[in-house]
Scaffold this motif. Structure first.
Motif, PDB file in Angstrom:
ATOM      1  N   MET A   1      11.740  49.241 -33.881  1.00 28.85           N
ATOM      2  CA  MET A   1      11.837  49.607 -35.292  1.00 28.85           C
ATOM      3  C   MET A   1      13.276  49.387 -35.762  1.00 28.85           C
ATOM      4  SD  MET A   1       8.901  51.007 -36.402  1.00 28.85           S
ATOM      5  CE  MET A   1       8.910  52.508 -37.330  1.00 28.85           C
ATOM      6  N   SER A   2      13.470  48.381 -36.596  1.00 32.81           N
ATOM      7  CA  SER A   2      14.795  48.094 -37.135  1.00 32.81           C
ATOM      8  C   SER A   2      14.765  48.223 -38.642  1.00 32.81           C
ATOM      9  CB  SER A   2      15.228  46.677 -36.762  1.00 32.81           C
ATOM     10  OG  SER A   2      15.421  46.582 -35.385  1.00 32.81           O
ATOM     11  N   HIS A   3      15.626  49.078 -39.159  1.00 37.45           N
ATOM     12  CA  HIS A   3      15.723  49.228 -40.606  1.00 37.45           C
ATOM     13  C   HIS A   3      15.939  47.854 -41.228  1.00 37.45           C
ATOM     14  CE1 HIS A   3      17.789  50.314 -44.436  1.00 37.45           C
ATOM     15  NE2 HIS A   3      16.729  51.096 -44.485  1.00 37.45           N
ATOM     16  N   THR A   4      15.176  47.553 -42.280  1.00 37.19           N
ATOM     17  CA  THR A   4      15.224  46.230 -42.907  1.00 37.19           C
ATOM     18  C   THR A   4      15.347  46.376 -44.411  1.00 37.19           C
ATOM     19  OG1 THR A   4      13.812  45.379 -41.142  1.00 37.19           O
ATOM     20  CG2 THR A   4      13.993  44.027 -43.116  1.00 37.19           C
ATOM     21  N   ILE A   5      16.265  45.616 -44.988  1.00 34.62           N
ATOM     22  CA  ILE A   5      16.457  45.601 -46.440  1.00 34.62           C
ATOM     23  C   ILE A   5      15.974  44.253 -46.960  1.00 34.62           C
ATOM     24  CG2 ILE A   5      18.146  45.733 -48.314  1.00 34.62           C
ATOM     25  CD1 ILE A   5      19.946  47.312 -46.319  1.00 34.62           C
ATOM     26  N   LEU A   6      15.090  44.303 -47.946  1.00 33.44           N
ATOM     27  CA  LEU A   6      14.557  43.090 -48.562  1.00 33.44           C
ATOM     28  C   LEU A   6      15.283  42.853 -49.872  1.00 33.44           C
ATOM     29  CD1 LEU A   6      12.333  40.862 -48.564  1.00 33.44           C
ATOM     30  CD2 LEU A   6      10.939  42.466 -49.892  1.00 33.44           C
TER      31      LEU A   6
END
Length: 103
Positions: A1-6
């Motif tokens: 689980m890797s925090h991801t910014i779109l």
């Protein structure tokens, strides 16, 4: 689980830029699909069921002025950038898994 910014810029003007964040890359890819589905719903408000194939989704991605992800890298405590091609690859894998095929 890797925090991801779109990061999304659908139009020519910088004011159209938006971002959203997700708990994982897969959630982010689902978010891209939802953005496309929302656009389809706006374009076809009287259609009860909307279907599309992956090539139509990829055409939508390609038409966006900018689309990229920043994915948290725990080992370096930084965010790594990824482009449209990487996003399409991840969406493809996600949809294959959802369809239950691993071939």
């Amino acid at each position: 689980m890797s925090h991801t910014i779109l990061l999304v810029q659908p139009g020519q003007h910088p004011e159209t830029r938006t971002y959203s964040d997700y708990e994982s890359v897969n959630e982010c890819m689902e978010g891209v699909c939802k953005i496309y589905e929302e656009q389809l719903k706006r374009r076809n408000p009287n259609t009860p069921t909307i279907t599309y194939d992956i090539s139509q989704l990829f055409d939508f991605v390609d038409q966006l002025i900018d689309l990229s992800c920043l994915v948290y890298q725990k080992s370096t405590n930084t965010y790594a950038p990824y482009n449209k091609e990487w996003i399409k690859e991840k969406i493809y894998v996600l949809l294959r898994q959802a369809a239950g095929t691993n071939a």
